[in-house]
Scaffold this active site. Structure first.
Site, PDB file in Angstrom:
ATOM      1  N   ASP A 317       0.838  -1.191   0.000  1.00  0.00           N
ATOM      2  CA  ASP A 317       0.000   0.000   0.000  1.00  0.00           C
ATOM      3  C   ASP A 317       0.870   1.237   0.000  1.00  0.00           C
ATOM      4  OD1 ASP A 317      -2.528  -1.104  -0.084  1.00  0.00           O
ATOM      5  OD2 ASP A 317      -2.590  -1.433   2.074  1.00  0.00           O
ATOM      6  N   ASP A 354      -7.115  24.605  12.591  1.00  0.00           N
ATOM      7  CA  ASP A 354      -7.185  23.308  11.913  1.00  0.00           C
ATOM      8  C   ASP A 354      -6.192  22.354  12.577  1.00  0.00           C
ATOM      9  OD1 ASP A 354      -7.279  21.165  10.221  1.00  0.00           O
ATOM     10  OD2 ASP A 354      -7.100  22.333   8.374  1.00  0.00           O
ATOM     11  N   GLU A 358      -2.521  18.186   7.947  1.00  0.00           N
ATOM     12  CA  GLU A 358      -2.375  19.108   6.825  1.00  0.00           C
ATOM     13  C   GLU A 358      -2.439  20.554   7.307  1.00  0.00           C
ATOM     14  OE1 GLU A 358      -4.475  16.646   7.018  1.00  0.00           O
ATOM     15  OE2 GLU A 358      -4.401  15.374   5.222  1.00  0.00           O
ATOM     16  N   GLN A 390     -19.865  18.442   3.403  1.00  0.00           N
ATOM     17  CA  GLN A 390     -20.801  19.104   2.488  1.00  0.00           C
ATOM     18  C   GLN A 390     -20.126  20.261   1.743  1.00  0.00           C
ATOM     19  OE1 GLN A 390     -21.663  18.385   5.747  1.00  0.00           O
ATOM     20  NE2 GLN A 390     -22.752  16.526   5.065  1.00  0.00           N
ATOM     21  N   THR A 391     -19.416  21.103   2.507  1.00  0.00           N
ATOM     22  CA  THR A 391     -18.792  22.275   1.874  1.00  0.00           C
ATOM     23  C   THR A 391     -17.422  21.960   1.282  1.00  0.00           C
ATOM     24  OG1 THR A 391     -17.738  22.988   3.937  1.00  0.00           O
ATOM     25  CG2 THR A 391     -19.987  23.778   3.499  1.00  0.00           C
ATOM     26  N   LYS A 405     -10.222  27.909   2.449  1.00  0.00           N
ATOM     27  CA  LYS A 405      -9.318  26.999   1.740  1.00  0.00           C
ATOM     28  C   LYS A 405     -10.034  25.670   1.567  1.00  0.00           C
ATOM     29  CE  LYS A 405      -6.790  25.580   5.954  1.00  0.00           C
ATOM     30  NZ  LYS A 405      -7.235  24.204   6.114  1.00  0.00           N
ATOM     31  N   ASP A 532      -9.307  -6.342   2.432  1.00  0.00           N
ATOM     32  CA  ASP A 532      -8.024  -6.922   2.029  1.00  0.00           C
ATOM     33  C   ASP A 532      -8.022  -8.446   2.141  1.00  0.00           C
ATOM     34  OD1 ASP A 532      -6.705  -4.493   1.475  1.00  0.00           O
ATOM     35  OD2 ASP A 532      -6.295  -4.182   3.600  1.00  0.00           O
TER      36      ASP A 532
END
Length: 692
Positions: A317, A354, A358, A390-391, A405, A532
């Site tokens: 993977d 956030d 990321e 949703q957004t 963003k 798997d």
């Protein structure tokens, strides 16, 4: 799992191994190794000849027969000791696993839901299908009593008893992290668990059975090698048996000389048959499984370890194996007319709240490149907009500014709703980022698009070099990912894999494995999810993650207790090391016969054919010393090779042809030269001590 390491000749293992070596002298045990059984029978026969010699009617001096007999018995005992020592190491590891097992009490629910009535039962009484409640803080119910699947609840679980990893893991109903193991402990909250095994079939029970060397089944290669060794033994047995009548005939025809003795013929047979590899063959296999356990990988059988050594295709993977799995901000790409610092400032503001990897990486990148730091979230009086499915975007409302963003499509729809549009230059940047295998994140302030953040799934350091090593060994690496072909191709090129499977589905993985197997290749793969399981069941070597589902673990033939997908490479290397060890010692053992031939043949038949004295190239002092020296060397070489059999030959990532040349040069030539030196040295010691 609490690991205890054992030195090669640990005192805690030596005495039990010596006792086991003596117990293995039972004929029913010796019969399992045909080559050593021939030595065993020869030892019994020379013992009878020695008893006969004590009456004064022996075919050779009693002292000589006794010396040969003792060293023949030592040969059998040393082979038994090698196997017993390897098994002892595995059993000691199994004993540490037994410490995990303990009698527990369980809350057996009348209905499969939280809050249902329950009754207290012993964990050993639970059967497949029973449902139990496991709750933190309950002295009688915090320990998970048996393997199972979480059907309700989410909790933090301590699996250190199994994996050795102190950090707790999250187990919850649904998904790929619902499997729990008996003997682990719930640290917080509660779980409703459906038991998936019957008593004696738990993961810990299977682990103990797997590492018990006594239960190891012979592998196909081991069986094939045993057949070869038996065939060689039969050939040498036939040759040795016919030498006696030839010797008697020669003496009778010439009326001079003396026939060869039966004790000498037995010694000749034992020295010529491949006793070295026959005595160490089982130990090599047991030690291979033991080395897997040291790497925290449980192999269901020696067959799985051996198959790992023959693998020539690796399916891995992308996420977590080839890449770190967390996308990191790599660059700020501003739109036309926008400064990069302005884009970085807006991106950091939108990411301050956030908490995803990321988001945190965007904040860090802005700090590193533009020294944007020490921003107080509360002082900014900002209203943060969190990401939603949703957004598909997140951001911040700050003093009349709307900073967002998200994906290119989501930001395009957002700015169009405000009367703006997505610039063509930004759309081109989004396409270029995608082609590089990265993820584009577009930033906008109000209806103005500021640019793109490039999120990159970082390829693990050193992984490209590991793949290069595998390529030199003739192993093809294939990356499996759900990404589109463009992204997959970019990451595959950066990581250095040979091929990739993009947009992978369970059916696509299964079809790819079958395609390689149809070409005659052996395939290895890792997996942790229920999806798997079909591919794991099809693969020749299937390493299931311990953190994965019960279906994945049952489909695999190995379980990685660390749940580290990269471990697949280590598994293959360990399997190849076991095969290299077996091949090296086989080469050495067969090459040994040449020196023994020059030692024993002249000594055995010089009384019948005096001209054979010319073959005494080692200059051995006497026929009795030559024969005894060869027998002693034949026994002691097993002892000296035990460390190599248990540790394995040093692993090197080389192709089969190169390994063959190395084996022939090192162990083939060494197998010829070492016996010449060893036999001569023993002869000198025997002569100096007056024992021969």
């Amino acid at each position: 799992m609490t690991k205890k390491t054992f030195t090669l000749y640990d005192p805690a293992l030596l005495l039990p191994a010596m006792g086991a070596a003596l117990r293995k002298l039972h004929p029913a045990v010796q019969w399992r190794n045909p080559v050593m059984f021939v030595v065993y029978v020869g030892s019994l026969f020379t013992t009878l000849l020695w008893l006969q010699a004590l009456t004064g009617e022996g075919e050779a001096p009693a002292g000589f027969i006794l010396a040969v007999t003792l060293w023949l018995w030592f040969t059998v005992l040393f082979a038994n000791f090698a196997e017993a020592l390897a098994e002892g190491r595995s059993k000691a590891q199994a004993a540490s696993l037994r410490g995990i097992k303990q009698e527990t009490w369980a809350r057996k629910l009348q209905e499969p839901r939280y809050g249902a009535d329950w009754q207290s039962v012993r964990g050993s009484e639970l059967r497949k299908g029973d449902v139990v409640l496991v709750e933190a803080g309950d002295p009688a119910g915090a320990l998970i009593p048996a393997d199972g699947e979480v059907i309700e609840g989410v909790a933090s679980v301590d699996e250190s008893a199994i994996t050795g990893e102190s950090a707790p893991v999250i187990r919850e109903s649904g998904g790929d992290f619902s499997a729990v193991t008996g003997g682990t402990r719930v640290l917080s909250d509660w779980l409703v668990v459906r038991v998936t095994v019957n008593p004696g079939e738990t993961f810990v029970d299977r682990m103990i059975a797997m590492v018990e060397g006594a239960r190891r089944q012979k592998t196909p290669n081991e069986i094939a090698l045993t057949i070869l060794l038996v065939a060689l033994t039969i050939v040498f047995l036939g040759v040795t048996v016919t030498l006696l009548p030839f010797s008697l005939f020669a003496v009778d025809a010439t009326g001079a000389g003396s026939p060869v003795g039966i004790t000498v013929l037995v010694a000749l047979l034992v020295c010529l048959i491949p006793t070295t590899i026959a005595g160490l063959l089982s130990a090599i296999g047991v030690a291979g499984m033991s080395r897997m356990l040291q790497a925290n990988v449980i192999a269901t059988s020696g067959r799985a370890v051996e198959a790992a050594g023959d693998v020539d295709v690796l399916l891995m993977d992308k996420t977590g194996t080839i890449t770190l799995g967390n996308r990191q901000a790599a660059a700020f790409l501003p739109a036309e007319g926008v400064r990069e610092a302005e884009l970085a400032d807006a991106a950091q503001l939108a990411s301050l709240a956030d908490e995803t990897p990321e988001g945190r990486s965007i904040v860090v990148l802005a700090k590193q490149q533009y020294n944007l730091r020490e921003r107080n979230i509360h002082a900014l009086d900002a209203h943060f907009i969190h990401f939603s499915a949703q957004t598909r975007m997140s951001g911040v409302d700050l003093g009349g500014r709307q900073i967002r963003k998200g994906s290119a499509e989501a930001i395009r729809m957002h700015v169009e709703s405000l009367g703006g549009s997505l610039p063509r230059s930004v759309a081109i940047q989004v396409g270029e980022v995608s082609r590089r295998g990265s993820t584009p994140l577009v930033v906008a302030e109000d209806k103005r698009v500021l640019g793109v953040i490039e999120l990159k799934d970082i390829v693990k350091g050193g992984i490209k070099e590991r793949f290069a090593e595998l390529r030199r060994m003739g192993i093809k690496t294939v990356m499996v990912t759900g990404d589109n072909r463009i992204t997959a191709a970019a990451i595959a090129a950066e990581a250095g894999v040979d091929d990739f499977l993009a947009e992978a589905t369970p059916e696509a993985k299964l079809a790819l494995i079958r395609q390689y197997q149809a070409e005659g290749r052996l395939v290895a793969m890792t997996g942790d999810g229920t999806n798997d399981a079909p591919a794991l069941a099809q693969a020749d070597v299937a390493v299931a993650m311990n953190s994965g589902t019960q279906a994945a673990k049952e489909a695999g033939n190995m379980v990685d207790l660390d749940s580290n997908p990269t471990k697949l490479i280590e598994v293959v290397e360990t399997g190849k090391q076991m095969l290299m060890t077996r091949g090296s010692l086989t080469t050495f053992s067969i090459a040994n016969d040449i020196a023994k031939y020059f030692a024993i043949i002249p000594a055995a038949f010089v009384g019948t054919y005096p001209q054979l004295a010319a073959l005494n190239v080692m200059g051995l002092s006497s026929p009795a010393s030559a024969i005894l020296s060869a027998v002693i060397f034949n026994a002691l070489i097993i002892v000296f090779l035990i460390p190599l059999a248990l540790k394995g030959v040093p692993y090197r990532p080389l192709g089969a042809a190169v390994l063959l040349r190395r084996n022939l040069a090192l162990y083939g030539l060494g197998g010829i030269l070492v016996p010449f030196l060893g036999i001569k040295l023993i002869d000198l010691l025997l002569t100096a001590s007056g024992l021969a």
